[in-house]
Design an enzyme around this catalytic site. Structure first.
Site, PDB file in Angstrom:
ATOM      1  N   ARG A 298      60.733 -17.330  61.554  1.00  0.00           N
ATOM      2  CA  ARG A 298      60.961 -17.887  63.305  1.00  0.00           C
ATOM      3  C   ARG A 298      62.186 -17.490  63.893  1.00  0.00           C
ATOM      4  NH1 ARG A 298      56.749 -19.107  65.592  1.00  0.00           N
ATOM      5  NH2 ARG A 298      57.787 -20.654  67.037  1.00  0.00           N
TER       6      ARG A 298
ATOM      7  N   HIS B 294      67.657  -8.951  54.966  1.00  0.00           N
ATOM      8  CA  HIS B 294      66.945  -8.111  55.660  1.00  0.00           C
ATOM      9  C   HIS B 294      66.553  -6.609  55.063  1.00  0.00           C
ATOM     10  CE1 HIS B 294      65.410  -6.467  59.586  1.00  0.00           C
ATOM     11  NE2 HIS B 294      66.119  -5.213  59.314  1.00  0.00           N
TER      12      HIS B 294
ATOM     13  N   GLU C 214      66.665  -6.157  46.837  1.00  0.00           N
ATOM     14  CA  GLU C 214      66.701  -7.196  47.647  1.00  0.00           C
ATOM     15  C   GLU C 214      67.055  -8.466  46.530  1.00  0.00           C
ATOM     16  OE1 GLU C 214      63.957  -8.572  50.671  1.00  0.00           O
ATOM     17  OE2 GLU C 214      63.274  -6.548  51.077  1.00  0.00           O
TER      18      GLU C 214
ATOM     19  N   LEU D  13      65.630 -18.385  65.667  1.00  0.00           N
ATOM     20  CA  LEU D  13      66.436 -19.618  65.615  1.00  0.00           C
ATOM     21  C   LEU D  13      67.430 -19.549  66.743  1.00  0.00           C
ATOM     22  CD1 LEU D  13      67.273 -19.971  61.875  1.00  0.00           C
ATOM     23  CD2 LEU D  13      65.798 -21.384  63.074  1.00  0.00           C
TER      24      LEU D  13
HETATM   25  C1  GRF Z   1      61.740  -9.474  52.553  1.00  0.00           C
HETATM   26  O1  GRF Z   1      61.503  -8.033  52.502  1.00  0.00           O
HETATM   27  C2  GRF Z   1      62.861  -9.781  53.566  1.00  0.00           C
HETATM   28  O2  GRF Z   1      63.851  -8.827  53.300  1.00  0.00           O
HETATM   29  C3  GRF Z   1      62.169 -10.067  54.607  1.00  0.00           C
HETATM   30  O3  GRF Z   1      61.074 -10.656  54.512  1.00  0.00           O
HETATM   31  C4  GRF Z   1      60.411 -10.200  53.323  1.00  0.00           C
HETATM   32  C5  GRF Z   1      60.244 -11.680  52.565  1.00  0.00           C
HETATM   33  O4  GRF Z   1      59.750 -11.379  51.387  1.00  0.00           O
HETATM   34  N1  GRF Z   1      63.297 -10.836  55.506  1.00  0.00           N
HETATM   35  P1  GRF Z   1      59.724 -12.598  50.340  1.00  0.00           P
HETATM   36  O5  GRF Z   1      58.921 -13.755  50.937  1.00  0.00           O
HETATM   37  O6  GRF Z   1      60.984 -12.864  49.719  1.00  0.00           O
HETATM   38  O7  GRF Z   1      58.662 -11.936  49.082  1.00  0.00           O
END
Ligand code: GRF
Length: 212
Positions: A94, A112, A177, A96
Protein backbone atom coordinates in the site's frame (compact mmCIF):
# COMPACT_ATOMS: atom_id res chain seq x y z
CA UNK A 1 19.67 -3.29 27.13
CA UNK A 2 16.16 -2.20 26.23
CA UNK A 3 15.19 -3.61 22.89
CA UNK A 4 13.33 -1.43 20.39
CA UNK A 5 9.76 -2.48 19.67
CA UNK A 6 9.33 -3.26 15.98
CA UNK A 7 6.22 -3.72 13.84
CA UNK A 8 6.54 -5.48 10.50
CA UNK A 9 3.99 -4.51 7.86
CA UNK A 10 3.27 -7.12 5.20
CA UNK A 11 0.85 -7.88 2.39
CA UNK A 12 2.04 -11.30 1.25
CA UNK A 13 4.20 -14.32 1.95
CA UNK A 14 6.48 -12.61 4.47
CA UNK A 15 9.89 -14.12 3.81
CA UNK A 16 11.65 -10.89 4.83
CA UNK A 17 9.40 -10.80 7.88
CA UNK A 18 10.61 -14.29 8.77
CA UNK A 19 14.23 -13.21 8.36
CA UNK A 20 13.65 -10.34 10.81
CA UNK A 21 11.78 -12.58 13.26
CA UNK A 22 14.63 -15.12 13.14
CA UNK A 23 17.26 -12.44 13.75
CA UNK A 24 15.30 -11.04 16.69
CA UNK A 25 15.15 -14.46 18.38
CA UNK A 26 18.66 -13.70 19.59
CA UNK A 27 18.26 -11.91 22.92
CA UNK A 28 21.29 -9.77 22.06
CA UNK A 29 19.59 -8.45 18.93
CA UNK A 30 18.62 -4.83 19.70
CA UNK A 31 15.07 -5.11 18.40
CA UNK A 32 12.08 -7.21 19.31
CA UNK A 33 9.28 -7.92 16.84
CA UNK A 34 6.16 -7.06 18.81
CA UNK A 35 3.56 -7.26 16.05
CA UNK A 36 3.08 -8.19 12.40
CA UNK A 37 0.40 -6.16 10.64
CA UNK A 38 -1.14 -7.06 7.30
CA UNK A 39 -3.49 -5.05 5.14
CA UNK A 40 -4.69 -8.34 3.64
CA UNK A 41 -6.45 -10.92 5.81
CA UNK A 42 -5.18 -13.74 3.56
CA UNK A 43 -1.47 -12.83 3.64
CA UNK A 44 0.56 -16.03 4.00
CA UNK A 45 2.97 -14.27 6.33
CA UNK A 46 0.30 -14.00 9.03
CA UNK A 47 0.39 -17.77 9.64
CA UNK A 48 4.16 -17.74 9.68
CA UNK A 49 4.14 -14.96 12.27
CA UNK A 50 1.59 -16.76 14.45
CA UNK A 51 3.66 -19.96 14.23
CA UNK A 52 6.60 -17.94 15.52
CA UNK A 53 4.50 -16.73 18.47
CA UNK A 54 4.27 -13.12 17.29
CA UNK A 55 1.10 -11.04 17.71
CA UNK A 56 -0.68 -10.35 14.43
CA UNK A 57 -3.16 -7.69 13.39
CA UNK A 58 -5.11 -7.13 10.19
CA UNK A 59 -6.02 -3.64 9.02
CA UNK A 60 -7.96 -4.49 5.88
CA UNK A 61 -7.65 -1.55 3.49
CA UNK A 62 -10.75 -2.63 1.54
CA UNK A 63 -12.87 -1.69 4.55
CA UNK A 64 -11.85 1.97 4.16
CA UNK A 65 -12.59 2.38 0.44
CA UNK A 66 -10.66 5.34 -0.94
CA UNK A 67 -10.25 6.92 2.50
CA UNK A 68 -6.50 6.48 2.97
CA UNK A 69 -6.44 8.72 6.03
CA UNK A 70 -8.98 6.49 7.81
CA UNK A 71 -6.95 3.39 6.92
CA UNK A 72 -3.81 5.02 8.27
CA UNK A 73 -5.55 6.14 11.46
CA UNK A 74 -6.46 2.49 12.08
CA UNK A 75 -2.89 1.44 11.31
CA UNK A 76 -1.49 4.09 13.64
CA UNK A 77 -3.84 2.95 16.42
CA UNK A 78 -2.47 -0.59 16.10
CA UNK A 79 1.11 0.65 16.20
CA UNK A 80 0.40 2.76 19.28
CA UNK A 81 -1.37 -0.13 21.00
CA UNK A 82 1.80 -2.21 20.63
CA UNK A 83 4.07 0.70 21.64
CA UNK A 84 6.02 0.44 18.41
CA UNK A 85 9.31 2.34 18.04
CA UNK A 86 10.31 1.25 14.53
CA UNK A 87 8.22 0.13 11.54
CA UNK A 88 9.64 -2.25 8.92
CA UNK A 89 7.79 -2.48 5.61
CA UNK A 90 8.36 -5.95 4.17
CA UNK A 91 6.42 -6.48 0.97
CA UNK A 92 3.73 -4.06 2.15
CA UNK A 93 1.85 -3.16 -1.02
CA UNK A 94 0.00 0.00 0.00
CA UNK A 95 1.22 3.49 -0.74
CA UNK A 96 1.34 5.54 2.44
CA UNK A 97 0.48 9.23 2.55
CA UNK A 98 3.08 11.88 3.31
CA UNK A 99 1.29 12.65 6.59
CA UNK A 100 1.67 9.08 7.81
CA UNK A 101 5.24 8.75 6.56
CA UNK A 102 6.20 11.96 8.32
CA UNK A 103 4.85 10.61 11.62
CA UNK A 104 7.48 7.87 11.33
CA UNK A 105 10.32 9.88 9.87
CA UNK A 106 13.63 8.17 10.62
CA UNK A 107 11.77 5.27 12.21
CA UNK A 108 10.29 3.50 9.18
CA UNK A 109 12.35 1.22 6.93
CA UNK A 110 11.55 -0.46 3.61
CA UNK A 111 13.24 -3.13 1.55
CA UNK A 112 13.24 -2.79 -2.21
CA UNK A 113 14.41 -5.52 -4.61
CA UNK A 114 16.82 -3.39 -6.66
CA UNK A 115 19.89 -1.25 -6.22
CA UNK A 116 18.17 2.09 -5.70
CA UNK A 117 17.96 4.62 -7.21
CA UNK A 118 17.81 2.19 -10.17
CA UNK A 119 14.58 0.32 -10.85
CA UNK A 120 12.08 1.90 -8.52
CA UNK A 121 8.60 0.38 -8.61
CA UNK A 122 7.52 -3.10 -9.68
CA UNK A 123 8.98 -5.90 -11.85
CA UNK A 124 12.51 -4.93 -10.93
CA UNK A 125 14.16 -8.23 -11.84
CA UNK A 126 12.64 -8.36 -15.31
CA UNK A 127 13.57 -4.74 -15.92
CA UNK A 128 17.16 -5.29 -14.75
CA UNK A 129 17.56 -8.21 -17.18
CA UNK A 130 15.93 -6.28 -20.04
CA UNK A 131 18.18 -3.28 -19.39
CA UNK A 132 21.26 -5.49 -19.54
CA UNK A 133 22.30 -4.52 -16.03
CA UNK A 134 25.39 -6.40 -14.89
CA UNK A 135 24.72 -5.86 -11.21
CA UNK A 136 21.39 -6.00 -9.42
CA UNK A 137 20.43 -6.38 -5.80
CA UNK A 138 18.43 -5.04 -2.91
CA UNK A 139 18.24 -1.89 -0.81
CA UNK A 140 17.05 -1.10 2.70
CA UNK A 141 16.20 2.57 3.07
CA UNK A 142 14.34 4.96 5.33
CA UNK A 143 10.88 5.68 4.00
CA UNK A 144 10.11 9.19 2.76
CA UNK A 145 6.89 10.36 1.10
CA UNK A 146 8.19 9.66 -2.43
CA UNK A 147 8.05 5.94 -3.23
CA UNK A 148 11.30 3.89 -3.25
CA UNK A 149 13.34 6.94 -2.36
CA UNK A 150 14.92 7.89 0.94
CA UNK A 151 18.29 7.57 2.62
CA UNK A 152 19.95 4.23 1.88
CA UNK A 153 20.91 2.23 4.97
CA UNK A 154 22.23 -0.98 3.37
CA UNK A 155 22.57 -2.56 -0.05
CA UNK A 156 23.65 -5.93 -1.34
CA UNK A 157 24.50 -6.78 -4.94
CA UNK A 158 24.42 -9.89 -7.10
CA UNK A 159 25.87 -10.37 -10.60
CA UNK A 160 23.31 -10.71 -13.38
CA UNK A 161 24.10 -13.78 -15.49
CA UNK A 162 23.81 -13.78 -19.26
CA UNK A 163 21.26 -16.60 -19.15
CA UNK A 164 19.38 -15.33 -16.08
CA UNK A 165 15.65 -15.75 -15.76
CA UNK A 166 13.49 -13.41 -13.74
CA UNK A 167 12.82 -16.24 -11.23
CA UNK A 168 16.47 -17.23 -10.80
CA UNK A 169 17.57 -13.64 -10.34
CA UNK A 170 14.71 -12.95 -7.92
CA UNK A 171 15.78 -15.91 -5.80
CA UNK A 172 19.39 -14.73 -5.53
CA UNK A 173 18.27 -11.19 -4.72
CA UNK A 174 15.85 -12.52 -2.08
CA UNK A 175 18.76 -14.29 -0.34
CA UNK A 176 20.50 -10.92 -0.21
CA UNK A 177 17.36 -9.25 1.14
CA UNK A 178 17.20 -11.75 3.99
CA UNK A 179 20.75 -10.84 4.98
CA UNK A 180 20.68 -7.05 4.66
CA UNK A 181 17.31 -6.35 6.29
CA UNK A 182 18.27 -7.78 9.70
CA UNK A 183 21.61 -5.96 9.44
CA UNK A 184 19.97 -2.61 8.63
CA UNK A 185 17.39 -2.94 11.38
CA UNK A 186 20.14 -3.79 13.86
CA UNK A 187 22.07 -0.64 12.94
CA UNK A 188 18.97 1.56 13.24
CA UNK A 189 17.83 -0.04 16.51
CA UNK A 190 21.28 0.52 17.99
CA UNK A 191 21.01 4.19 17.09
CA UNK A 192 24.07 4.00 14.87
CA UNK A 193 22.46 5.52 11.77
CA UNK A 194 22.28 9.28 11.28
CA UNK A 195 20.91 11.03 8.22
CA UNK A 196 22.89 14.01 6.98
CA UNK A 197 22.03 15.80 3.73
CA UNK A 198 19.84 12.86 2.69
CA UNK A 199 22.59 10.30 3.21
CA UNK A 200 23.00 7.76 5.97
CA UNK A 201 26.10 7.85 8.10
CA UNK A 202 26.81 4.68 10.08
CA UNK A 203 28.81 5.41 13.21
CA UNK A 204 29.52 8.79 11.64
CA UNK A 205 30.96 7.34 8.46
CA UNK A 206 29.43 6.83 4.98
CA UNK A 207 29.96 3.06 4.92
CA UNK A 208 29.32 0.47 7.63
CA UNK A 209 32.41 -0.41 9.61
CA UNK A 210 33.14 -4.10 10.16
CA UNK A 211 32.34 -5.34 13.65
CA UNK A 212 35.45 -5.11 15.87
C1 GRF B 1 10.47 -8.55 -1.55
O1 GRF B 1 11.14 -8.81 -2.75
C2 GRF B 1 10.67 -7.12 -1.13
O2 GRF B 1 11.91 -6.61 -1.50
C3 GRF B 1 9.58 -6.42 -1.87
O3 GRF B 1 8.49 -7.31 -1.84
C4 GRF B 1 8.97 -8.63 -1.70
C5 GRF B 1 8.31 -9.21 -0.49
O4 GRF B 1 8.65 -10.55 -0.30
N1 GRF B 1 9.32 -5.13 -1.30
P1 GRF B 1 8.37 -11.24 1.10
O5 GRF B 1 6.89 -11.06 1.39
O6 GRF B 1 9.22 -10.58 2.11
O7 GRF B 1 8.70 -12.68 0.89
Amino acid sequence: MSRKHVAILISGRGSNMSALIDAAKDKNYPAEIVVVVSNRPDAGGLDRARDAGIATEVVDHTRYGKDRAAFERALQAVLEKHRVDIVCLAGFMRLLTGDFVNLWQGRMLNIHPALLPAFKGLDTHKRAITAGAKLHGATVHFVVPEMDTGPIIAQGAVAVRSDDTEEALAKRVLDVEHRIYPLALKLVAEGRVRVTDGRCLIDGSPVPQPEP
